[in-house]
Design a protein around this motif. Sequence first.
Motif, PDB file in Angstrom:
ATOM      1  N   GLY A   1     -67.054  43.753  -6.080  1.00 51.42           N
ATOM      2  CA  GLY A   1     -66.064  43.833  -5.015  1.00 51.42           C
ATOM      3  C   GLY A   1     -66.666  44.347  -3.732  1.00 51.42           C
ATOM      4  O   GLY A   1     -67.879  44.243  -3.490  1.00 51.42           O
ATOM      5  N   ILE A   2     -65.832  44.938  -2.899  1.00 51.60           N
ATOM      6  CA  ILE A   2     -66.243  45.430  -1.593  1.00 51.60           C
ATOM      7  C   ILE A   2     -65.733  46.860  -1.426  1.00 51.60           C
ATOM      8  O   ILE A   2     -64.590  47.176  -1.775  1.00 51.60           O
ATOM      9  CB  ILE A   2     -65.729  44.510  -0.459  1.00 51.60           C
ATOM     10  CG1 ILE A   2     -66.124  45.079   0.918  1.00 51.60           C
ATOM     11  CG2 ILE A   2     -64.223  44.298  -0.551  1.00 51.60           C
ATOM     12  CD1 ILE A   2     -65.849  44.105   2.051  1.00 51.60           C
ATOM     13  N   THR A   3     -66.590  47.736  -0.923  1.00 50.37           N
ATOM     14  CA  THR A   3     -66.238  49.135  -0.689  1.00 50.37           C
ATOM     15  C   THR A   3     -66.266  49.406   0.813  1.00 50.37           C
ATOM     16  O   THR A   3     -67.262  49.110   1.485  1.00 50.37           O
ATOM     17  CB  THR A   3     -67.204  50.092  -1.405  1.00 50.37           C
ATOM     18  OG1 THR A   3     -67.119  49.875  -2.812  1.00 50.37           O
ATOM     19  CG2 THR A   3     -66.866  51.542  -1.102  1.00 50.37           C
ATOM     20  N   LEU A   4     -65.189  49.956   1.325  1.00 49.44           N
ATOM     21  CA  LEU A   4     -65.089  50.323   2.729  1.00 49.44           C
ATOM     22  C   LEU A   4     -65.267  51.827   2.857  1.00 49.44           C
ATOM     23  O   LEU A   4     -64.649  52.606   2.129  1.00 49.44           O
ATOM     24  CB  LEU A   4     -63.722  49.924   3.289  1.00 49.44           C
ATOM     25  CG  LEU A   4     -63.554  50.093   4.803  1.00 49.44           C
ATOM     26  CD1 LEU A   4     -64.260  48.956   5.532  1.00 49.44           C
ATOM     27  CD2 LEU A   4     -62.075  50.124   5.181  1.00 49.44           C
ATOM     28  N   PHE A   5     -66.127  52.261   3.789  1.00 45.29           N
ATOM     29  CA  PHE A   5     -66.347  53.676   4.053  1.00 45.29           C
ATOM     30  C   PHE A   5     -65.667  54.038   5.368  1.00 45.29           C
ATOM     31  O   PHE A   5     -65.920  53.423   6.404  1.00 45.29           O
ATOM     32  CB  PHE A   5     -67.852  53.974   4.150  1.00 45.29           C
ATOM     33  CG  PHE A   5     -68.634  53.547   2.949  1.00 45.29           C
ATOM     34  CD1 PHE A   5     -68.639  54.323   1.797  1.00 45.29           C
ATOM     35  CD2 PHE A   5     -69.359  52.365   2.952  1.00 45.29           C
ATOM     36  CE1 PHE A   5     -69.360  53.933   0.678  1.00 45.29           C
ATOM     37  CE2 PHE A   5     -70.087  51.955   1.847  1.00 45.29           C
ATOM     38  CZ  PHE A   5     -70.086  52.753   0.701  1.00 45.29           C
TER      39      PHE A   5
END
Length: 663
Positions: free
Chosen positions: A559-563
């Motif tokens: 998936g994708i991780t947003l910081f």
Amino acid sequence: MFEKILIANRGEIACRVIRTAKKLGITTVAVYSDADAHAQHVKLADEAIYIGQSPATQSYLQVDRIIQAALDTGSQAIHPGYGFLSENDQFALACQQHHICFIGPSVDAILAMGLKATSKALMEKAGVPLTPGYHGTNQDADFLKQQADAIGYPVLIKASAGGGGKGMSLVERAEDFLQALASCKREAKSSFGNDDVLIERYVTQPRHIEVQVFGDTHGNYVHLFERDCSVQRRHQKVLEEAPAPQMPPDKLDAMRQAAIDAARAVAYVGAGTVEFIVEQNGTAYFMEMNTRLQVEHPVTEMITGEDLVEWQLRVADGEPLPKLQHELKIHGHALEARIYAEQPEKGFLPAIGKIDYLHYPTQNQHVRVDSGIVEGDEITTYYDPMIAKLIVWGKNREAALIQMQHALSQFHVDGLGNNIAFLQRIVGCDSFKQAKLDTNLIQREHDFLFRHESIQPELIIATAFIEFLTQLDNNHAHQKPLWQAQPLWRLNIAFQQKIKLNYLNQPIYIQFASAEQGFYAEYKGQSYQISGQRLDAHSASVNINGHQQTFAFNQSQQGITLFHGGQSHTFEYIRVDYTQSDQQTEQGHLKAPMPGVITQVLVAANQSVKKDDILMTLEAMKMEYSIRAPQDGMIIDAYFQVGDQVKAGDELVEFQSAEEELA
């Protein structure tokens, strides 16, 4: 000065020692286990010697192999780092017998301070104040309980040979003492090879303050001021700072002098730390002396401008201390945050696995990162799960807090759980900001530190938009405005695409449609005007309804991780066969929460148990975990024995609840 030294350690402290050695022109030799064959300390050293299999008992704790490695490479000295053999008198003695300089104190000093009970007797004789308690040699369980009853609860049981929060237990009721004692002794035996304990009165709202001391072979002693290490979880430090805030000057002077007296009492040579339990009014009691460099030494370096590893090397080589007391001054304020691979929301369980993405804050004179980990490395069950130490400096405490908040927001880890968001909350909580410090701060601020925060819709849309950009032809997107890119061109119709993601087990659907200047995003019945572009592999500029921000992110196969703002939000890709089960108990089966070794099996087949009874104990990452009955019922079968290695998710016990028995 030495020409060649061997570093009998691993990870960030080995890298730290190598850095100073290179500065001084000293050749370095690393040692490594199977798990560390490709580790950073091996790559940074001039030479590296293999010493055994991954478990520390078969490698980093093998005295003979390390001594032989030093002899084979012509190393004149050994730096033990911290942990492992750093406070082992037999290792220091072996160095002495083979004419290798041990970069640390004498064997006698290690012996004097290595056992808490012995050191307390010595400190009492030297006039250093002690916490009321029993520090004797009688280890009979009933006798120790009598001592605890006489001291009055709550009491602390502490491993006499312990350190780092290992082998320590707080007991608040007399009826819990014997069980806590047994657990403490098991952990002490496993971690230190010595199950002797001492009993002390538990100081309510205590601060944990330690003084950095140094001695040389010429009879000189100095302190390099103090560090406050009160913020702890499971008796292990999380945040440290120097100097200690909100302390009466006269109490500080007394504590610093007591530390010098402690070092002088054992003719101490090298770097040492005298630790104190401190009442809220500043009254300090000697707790122990660590006869080595501490994990948190960088905050002292930041406020003094001194390289403590260089001091260690020079003193070990017979030079006098680089500076005397009147030459040492405090400049500003420093904080250190320990970045761990762990899950704070799950009782700080260590997180095991590969680090898919790792981005450190920019380092400068105000921000420093000490680490032996790079992107792609694995956190294993064999060693401590610390990823890095983040150290910041400011002209005062308020400035240092701002630096820490910003640096944490720039520290990004993906692929496994970590405590960055938790640290961000600690630094931002009122108790810490106002320096209302004690070792119960995390429990006291529990509701704030573990509160559930709902994610803002704009962050969800931004994440989906970044994923949307990835699915387009980035080459075209960088050559011209995104909404004019060739893959989006359609004859007489608007381009549309739906992005599907999963966030905290909830499916998210966002529809993007091309507009004259960018796109429209439809989410939960609302429309947002959005535009932007990917800046590089891990950052994107996104404008939502006229508010433009730069976001950091990481994309993986999962998936994708947003910081954002020190928090990380992971969105999983929705797959056709997507299922999830993240429970320890499923259909009567109790599962291992993480990899480890079974240390106790307290039940057998067909045995009745009560809710919360301990069924098994599991040791992992140097800590003991209890597997408890979820409710009243019966054990159908227990699948493992003492000493068995288990993997995360292995079924340990088959359990039948009382309700199922009656059905």
